[in-house]
Scaffold this motif. Sequence first.
Motif, PDB file in Angstrom:
ATOM      1  N   VAL A 166       0.838  -1.198   0.000  1.00  0.00           N
ATOM      2  CA  VAL A 166       0.000   0.000   0.000  1.00  0.00           C
ATOM      3  C   VAL A 166       0.872   1.248   0.000  1.00  0.00           C
ATOM      4  O   VAL A 166       0.608   2.214  -0.734  1.00  0.00           O
ATOM      5  CB  VAL A 166      -0.957  -0.002   1.210  1.00  0.00           C
ATOM      6  CG1 VAL A 166      -1.717   1.325   1.310  1.00  0.00           C
ATOM      7  CG2 VAL A 166      -1.949  -1.151   1.103  1.00  0.00           C
ATOM      8  N   LYS A 167       1.923   1.232   0.790  1.00  0.00           N
ATOM      9  CA  LYS A 167       2.834   2.387   0.854  1.00  0.00           C
ATOM     10  C   LYS A 167       3.550   2.595  -0.482  1.00  0.00           C
ATOM     11  O   LYS A 167       3.732   3.736  -0.928  1.00  0.00           O
ATOM     12  CB  LYS A 167       3.860   2.190   1.973  1.00  0.00           C
ATOM     13  CG  LYS A 167       3.260   2.185   3.365  1.00  0.00           C
ATOM     14  CD  LYS A 167       4.308   1.794   4.396  1.00  0.00           C
ATOM     15  CE  LYS A 167       3.702   1.565   5.767  1.00  0.00           C
ATOM     16  NZ  LYS A 167       4.716   1.053   6.738  1.00  0.00           N
ATOM     17  N   ILE A 168       3.964   1.508  -1.124  1.00  0.00           N
ATOM     18  CA  ILE A 168       4.618   1.622  -2.433  1.00  0.00           C
ATOM     19  C   ILE A 168       3.668   2.261  -3.449  1.00  0.00           C
ATOM     20  O   ILE A 168       4.083   3.045  -4.309  1.00  0.00           O
ATOM     21  CB  ILE A 168       5.095   0.235  -2.922  1.00  0.00           C
ATOM     22  CG1 ILE A 168       6.278  -0.240  -2.072  1.00  0.00           C
ATOM     23  CG2 ILE A 168       5.494   0.262  -4.400  1.00  0.00           C
ATOM     24  CD1 ILE A 168       6.665  -1.689  -2.301  1.00  0.00           C
ATOM     25  N   ALA A 169       2.375   1.937  -3.336  1.00  0.00           N
ATOM     26  CA  ALA A 169       1.376   2.525  -4.227  1.00  0.00           C
ATOM     27  C   ALA A 169       1.002   3.953  -3.804  1.00  0.00           C
ATOM     28  O   ALA A 169       0.143   4.571  -4.428  1.00  0.00           O
ATOM     29  CB  ALA A 169       0.124   1.655  -4.254  1.00  0.00           C
ATOM     30  N   ARG A 170       1.632   4.450  -2.742  1.00  0.00           N
ATOM     31  CA  ARG A 170       1.398   5.784  -2.191  1.00  0.00           C
ATOM     32  C   ARG A 170       0.005   5.926  -1.588  1.00  0.00           C
ATOM     33  O   ARG A 170      -0.561   7.021  -1.526  1.00  0.00           O
ATOM     34  CB  ARG A 170       1.659   6.876  -3.241  1.00  0.00           C
ATOM     35  CG  ARG A 170       3.100   6.899  -3.715  1.00  0.00           C
ATOM     36  CD  ARG A 170       3.416   8.101  -4.547  1.00  0.00           C
ATOM     37  NE  ARG A 170       4.831   8.132  -4.894  1.00  0.00           N
ATOM     38  CZ  ARG A 170       5.408   9.114  -5.584  1.00  0.00           C
ATOM     39  NH1 ARG A 170       4.686  10.135  -5.998  1.00  0.00           N
ATOM     40  NH2 ARG A 170       6.699   9.074  -5.866  1.00  0.00           N
ATOM     41  N   GLY A 171      -0.521   4.792  -1.154  1.00  0.00           N
ATOM     42  CA  GLY A 171      -1.786   4.813  -0.443  1.00  0.00           C
ATOM     43  C   GLY A 171      -1.570   4.948   1.049  1.00  0.00           C
ATOM     44  O   GLY A 171      -0.443   4.995   1.542  1.00  0.00           O
ATOM     45  N   LYS A 172      -2.664   4.989   1.786  1.00  0.00           N
ATOM     46  CA  LYS A 172      -2.630   5.117   3.235  1.00  0.00           C
ATOM     47  C   LYS A 172      -3.230   3.865   3.872  1.00  0.00           C
ATOM     48  O   LYS A 172      -4.345   3.464   3.527  1.00  0.00           O
ATOM     49  CB  LYS A 172      -3.425   6.349   3.678  1.00  0.00           C
ATOM     50  CG  LYS A 172      -3.473   6.543   5.193  1.00  0.00           C
ATOM     51  CD  LYS A 172      -4.353   7.728   5.568  1.00  0.00           C
ATOM     52  CE  LYS A 172      -4.478   7.870   7.086  1.00  0.00           C
ATOM     53  NZ  LYS A 172      -5.400   8.977   7.463  1.00  0.00           N
ATOM     54  N   VAL A 173      -2.492   3.249   4.772  1.00  0.00           N
ATOM     55  CA  VAL A 173      -2.972   2.074   5.493  1.00  0.00           C
ATOM     56  C   VAL A 173      -3.867   2.523   6.643  1.00  0.00           C
ATOM     57  O   VAL A 173      -3.491   3.363   7.455  1.00  0.00           O
ATOM     58  CB  VAL A 173      -1.803   1.236   6.048  1.00  0.00           C
ATOM     59  CG1 VAL A 173      -2.323   0.075   6.891  1.00  0.00           C
ATOM     60  CG2 VAL A 173      -0.916   0.729   4.919  1.00  0.00           C
ATOM     61  N   VAL A 174      -5.077   1.957   6.696  1.00  0.00           N
ATOM     62  CA  VAL A 174      -5.998   2.205   7.806  1.00  0.00           C
ATOM     63  C   VAL A 174      -6.182   0.877   8.533  1.00  0.00           C
ATOM     64  O   VAL A 174      -6.789  -0.056   8.000  1.00  0.00           O
ATOM     65  CB  VAL A 174      -7.349   2.742   7.313  1.00  0.00           C
ATOM     66  CG1 VAL A 174      -8.314   2.906   8.486  1.00  0.00           C
ATOM     67  CG2 VAL A 174      -7.166   4.060   6.582  1.00  0.00           C
ATOM     68  N   GLU A 175      -5.634   0.775   9.725  1.00  0.00           N
ATOM     69  CA  GLU A 175      -5.689  -0.477  10.474  1.00  0.00           C
ATOM     70  C   GLU A 175      -6.969  -0.566  11.305  1.00  0.00           C
ATOM     71  O   GLU A 175      -7.412   0.420  11.885  1.00  0.00           O
ATOM     72  CB  GLU A 175      -4.488  -0.608  11.417  1.00  0.00           C
ATOM     73  CG  GLU A 175      -3.156  -0.756  10.705  1.00  0.00           C
ATOM     74  CD  GLU A 175      -2.014  -0.959  11.697  1.00  0.00           C
ATOM     75  OE1 GLU A 175      -2.248  -0.818  12.922  1.00  0.00           O
ATOM     76  OE2 GLU A 175      -0.888  -1.265  11.263  1.00  0.00           O
ATOM     77  N   ILE A 176      -7.536  -1.763  11.345  1.00  0.00           N
ATOM     78  CA  ILE A 176      -8.566  -2.093  12.326  1.00  0.00           C
ATOM     79  C   ILE A 176      -7.915  -3.050  13.308  1.00  0.00           C
ATOM     80  O   ILE A 176      -7.565  -4.180  12.954  1.00  0.00           O
ATOM     81  CB  ILE A 176      -9.798  -2.760  11.681  1.00  0.00           C
ATOM     82  CG1 ILE A 176     -10.482  -1.806  10.698  1.00  0.00           C
ATOM     83  CG2 ILE A 176     -10.775  -3.222  12.758  1.00  0.00           C
ATOM     84  CD1 ILE A 176     -11.643  -2.439   9.958  1.00  0.00           C
ATOM     85  N   ARG A 177      -7.710  -2.583  14.534  1.00  0.00           N
ATOM     86  CA  ARG A 177      -7.015  -3.407  15.521  1.00  0.00           C
ATOM     87  C   ARG A 177      -7.947  -4.485  16.065  1.00  0.00           C
ATOM     88  O   ARG A 177      -9.029  -4.196  16.559  1.00  0.00           O
ATOM     89  CB  ARG A 177      -6.497  -2.544  16.674  1.00  0.00           C
ATOM     90  CG  ARG A 177      -5.436  -1.530  16.290  1.00  0.00           C
ATOM     91  CD  ARG A 177      -4.167  -2.200  15.763  1.00  0.00           C
ATOM     92  NE  ARG A 177      -3.556  -3.087  16.728  1.00  0.00           N
ATOM     93  CZ  ARG A 177      -2.713  -2.689  17.684  1.00  0.00           C
ATOM     94  NH1 ARG A 177      -2.396  -1.417  17.798  1.00  0.00           N
ATOM     95  NH2 ARG A 177      -2.192  -3.570  18.512  1.00  0.00           N
ATOM     96  N   THR A 178      -7.530  -5.727  15.949  1.00  0.00           N
ATOM     97  CA  THR A 178      -8.263  -6.834  16.546  1.00  0.00           C
ATOM     98  C   THR A 178      -7.454  -7.360  17.731  1.00  0.00           C
ATOM     99  O   THR A 178      -6.438  -6.779  18.098  1.00  0.00           O
ATOM    100  CB  THR A 178      -8.509  -7.956  15.525  1.00  0.00           C
ATOM    101  OG1 THR A 178      -7.263  -8.576  15.193  1.00  0.00           O
ATOM    102  CG2 THR A 178      -9.171  -7.413  14.257  1.00  0.00           C
ATOM    103  N   SER A 179      -7.891  -8.466  18.318  1.00  0.00           N
ATOM    104  CA  SER A 179      -7.187  -8.976  19.503  1.00  0.00           C
ATOM    105  C   SER A 179      -7.430 -10.475  19.647  1.00  0.00           C
ATOM    106  O   SER A 179      -8.304 -11.049  18.984  1.00  0.00           O
ATOM    107  CB  SER A 179      -7.674  -8.250  20.761  1.00  0.00           C
ATOM    108  OG  SER A 179      -9.059  -8.458  20.937  1.00  0.00           O
ATOM    109  N   VAL A 180      -6.651 -11.086  20.529  1.00  0.00           N
ATOM    110  CA  VAL A 180      -6.784 -12.528  20.785  1.00  0.00           C
ATOM    111  C   VAL A 180      -8.197 -12.861  21.219  1.00  0.00           C
ATOM    112  O   VAL A 180      -8.809 -13.821  20.729  1.00  0.00           O
ATOM    113  CB  VAL A 180      -5.779 -12.975  21.865  1.00  0.00           C
ATOM    114  CG1 VAL A 180      -6.035 -14.423  22.267  1.00  0.00           C
ATOM    115  CG2 VAL A 180      -4.345 -12.825  21.382  1.00  0.00           C
ATOM    116  N   ASP A 181      -8.758 -12.055  22.138  1.00  0.00           N
ATOM    117  CA  ASP A 181     -10.078 -12.383  22.690  1.00  0.00           C
ATOM    118  C   ASP A 181     -11.196 -12.228  21.661  1.00  0.00           C
ATOM    119  O   ASP A 181     -12.288 -12.784  21.833  1.00  0.00           O
ATOM    120  CB  ASP A 181     -10.368 -11.540  23.936  1.00  0.00           C
ATOM    121  CG  ASP A 181     -10.304 -10.051  23.657  1.00  0.00           C
ATOM    122  OD1 ASP A 181      -9.289  -9.587  23.125  1.00  0.00           O
ATOM    123  OD2 ASP A 181     -11.278  -9.346  23.980  1.00  0.00           O
TER     124      ASP A 181
END
Length: 327
Positions: A62-77
């Motif tokens: 995504v960064k190479i394509a000059r886009g922006k990464v939007v993370e959705i944080r998940t978790s073990v539980d």
Amino acid sequence: MDLREAVCTKLKRDNNLDYAPEQIVVSTGAKQSLANILLALVDEGDEVIIPTPYWVTYSELVKIARGKVVEIRTSVDKGFKATAEEVEAAITPNTKAFLFSSPCNPSGAVYSKEELAALVEVFKKHPQVTIISDEIYEYINYVGEHESIAQFEEIKDQVVIVNGLSKGFAMTGWRIGYTASTVSIAKGMEKLQGQFTSGTCSIAQKAGVAALTTDLKPTEEMAEEFTRRKKRVLELVNEIPGIVCSEPDGAFYIFPDMSSYYGKSDGEIFIKDSADLCMYILNTAHVSSVMGAAFGEPNCVRFSFANSLPNIEKGWARIKEVLSKLK
């Protein structure tokens, strides 16, 4: 053409999905398939939503394509899966794509048909969002049949399936990946690939035809062996205090939370994060692992069980010993 036809045959046989050869692009590994998609679709400033943890290459492409990464944080539980509500909240006017894998590398999370259906209800409201579905681990699944988000006809034209032969057929070095998408997206990826690598090795392509059109029994036997290894790994991990580990539903990794060891020392080496812990395990137990920060989850560490049971047991005995020295 015979390989693209074989991919169509496989998609119909295993996933009940109808695609034509002109919708298939074969690349030099699924990594190139992902690069093709993101470079063809993403413009500067476009947002790509990626649930954590994710394969390390996703964010970098995504960064190479000059886009922006939007993370959705998940978790073990939460089983390391994003909910429909979380996905909808992350979508903005700048969202170009949603990128995920099921089964997931590194967590082994597998989205059920019901969970995918909930996501589909969100994406129906946002037809501008392309859904990039990495299904490379589909045959290494411990909870039943693989479910592809492309099975939902109402959003099928928004989906780009990514798959390949490296995992399900143990053909890593043959470098065969492929995508299934709309004709317009396929043409864009094909035009891009034509300036990078053109077609992949013709010998590997013929091997790919054989893999995709013959009996799946060897793949099924491999998955059964991974099931045995997974069971044993979880037994070994549960003997070690301070590790929080969910059971993977697919792939051949565990992704435990190891953060209870951060801030500890064996008297010489101080562990401050997942990178330090991985290097400590490598240098003292001589077992390799991958730091969770690379996958977007800094509390975790990825361990593979793609090895023989004797080696797995030997490796975890060493890990248990060196971790006991951290106080």
